[in-house]
Design an enzyme around this catalytic site. Structure first.
Site, short mmCIF file in Angstrom:
data_model
loop_
_atom_site.label_atom_id
_atom_site.label_comp_id
_atom_site.label_asym_id
_atom_site.label_seq_id
_atom_site.Cartn_x
_atom_site.Cartn_y
_atom_site.Cartn_z
N THR A 162 65.73 126.11 -8.26
CA THR A 162 66.12 125.86 -6.86
C THR A 162 66.87 127.09 -6.36
O THR A 162 67.22 127.98 -7.14
CB THR A 162 67.08 124.65 -6.74
OG1 THR A 162 68.35 125.03 -7.27
CG2 THR A 162 66.57 123.41 -7.45
N VAL A 164 67.17 123.95 -13.26
CA VAL A 164 66.15 123.55 -12.28
C VAL A 164 65.89 124.74 -11.35
O VAL A 164 66.85 125.39 -10.89
CB VAL A 164 66.63 122.35 -11.44
CG1 VAL A 164 65.49 121.83 -10.57
CG2 VAL A 164 67.19 121.24 -12.32
N TYR A 172 82.17 126.85 -13.30
CA TYR A 172 81.24 125.83 -12.80
C TYR A 172 81.18 124.66 -13.79
O TYR A 172 81.23 123.49 -13.39
CB TYR A 172 79.86 126.46 -12.62
CG TYR A 172 78.76 125.47 -12.33
CD1 TYR A 172 78.68 124.84 -11.09
CD2 TYR A 172 77.79 125.15 -13.29
CE1 TYR A 172 77.66 123.93 -10.81
CE2 TYR A 172 76.78 124.24 -13.03
CZ TYR A 172 76.72 123.63 -11.79
OH TYR A 172 75.72 122.73 -11.52
#
Ligand SMILES: NC(=O)c1ccc[n+]([C@@H]2O[C@H](COP(=O)([O-])OP(=O)(O)OC[C@H]3O[C@@H](n4cnc5c(N)ncnc54)[C@H](OP(=O)(O)O)[C@@H]3O)[C@@H](O)[C@H]2O)c1
Length: 241
Positions: free
Chosen positions: A197, A195, A162
């Site tokens: 999410t 974050v 990633y």
């Protein structure tokens, strides 16, 4: 581009400026759309989950203010249709936020080769296609291009493919900025730390909220035309990496 909704010279129309967001069905993209609406932008919401987008568009005031466009960012024709839908609905695009993306496990023996392929196609190729699809409209509006990279696009994380894709996005932002010099288009890389999410399977602790990143986006696109905010790296206070 004028980003002041009260300014009669706003370029896409004589009313509110228009922000197109990919990855708008959830997390950072959805939060950015929410804040943008509050700050007087009309929004084009793009992602694959059509029903979620339709519900969000309805919440944001319906077709005069917000439209939903089902779009898989890995599909060039779908991206072209997304831009056409925005132009049909609102006549112009003042800012485009290439934000769709997802992560993976750390370790080069983790995940599957197919997962890596999808991650490259979405995070890297998809963002490049969004740039390509929106440049003509952003040139007309003297608009603004934003890409979601990551803190993982600024520093290498061990075994993180990633992180490799996000380094590509960081490079893409700078490559686009230099390529677009002279067009009036501004380019901003948004580089979030952790974050909270649906990006994460398990809820992270001590993370930023999606709205914290939305404020960074709105800061960048609310500057006067001579100010180009090139990068915003935002970590939660005391994130280790
Ligand atoms: N959360 C973090 O800690 C963090 C940190 C740094 C950077 N980021 C980056 O921030 C961006 C947004 O992530 P998030 O945290 O808000 O996660 P999220 O809530 O999972 O949102 C990801 C969004 O991307 C969309 N998406 C995924 N694949 C897509 C495709 N092929 N075509 C179109 N849309 C696609 C998803 O919608 P559909 O599934 O409906 O298509 C969803 O709207 C990503 O680029 C991510 O890498 C996140």
């Amino acid at each position: 581009m004028s980003t002041d909704p009260t300014d009669a010279t706003a370029s896409s129309s004589q009313t509110e400026p228009v922000l197109l967001i990919t990855g708008a069905s959830s997390g950072i993209g959805a939060a950015t759309a929410r804040l943008a609406r509050r700050e007087g932008w009309r929004v084009v919401l793009a992602a694959r989950s059509a029903e979620k987008l339709e519900a969000l568009a309805a919440e944001h005031g319906g077709p005069e203010q917000a439209i939903a466009v089902a779009c898989d960012v890995t599909d060039w024709e779908a991206q072209q249709r997304m831009v056409q839908a925005a132009l049909d609905a609102f006549e112009g695009i003042d800012a485009a936020f290439a934000n769709a993306g997802f992560g993976g496990a750390r370790g080069f023996l983790k995940d599957t080769p197919e997962h890596w392929r999808e991650m490259v196609l979405t995070n890297v190729y998809g963002a490049a296609l969004t740039i390509r699809a929106t440049i003509p409209a952003l040139t007309s509006s003297q608009g603004h291009l934003l890409l979601t990279s990551s803190v993982a696009g600024r520093r290498v994380l061990p075994g993180s493919f990633y992180s490799v894709t996000k380094h590509a996005v960081t490079a893409m932002g700078e490559a686009a900025r230099q390529d677009l010099n002279g067009t009036g288009i501004r380019v901003t890389l948004i580089e979030p730390g952790m974050v909270d999410t649906p990006f994460f399977e398990n809820k992270p602790t001590d993370a930023l909220q999606d709205d914290d990143i939305a404020r960074a986006v709105l800061y960048a696109i609310s500057q006067p035309p001579h100010v180009d905010v090139n990068e915003i790296l935002v970590r939660p206070t005391a994130q280790a990496g």
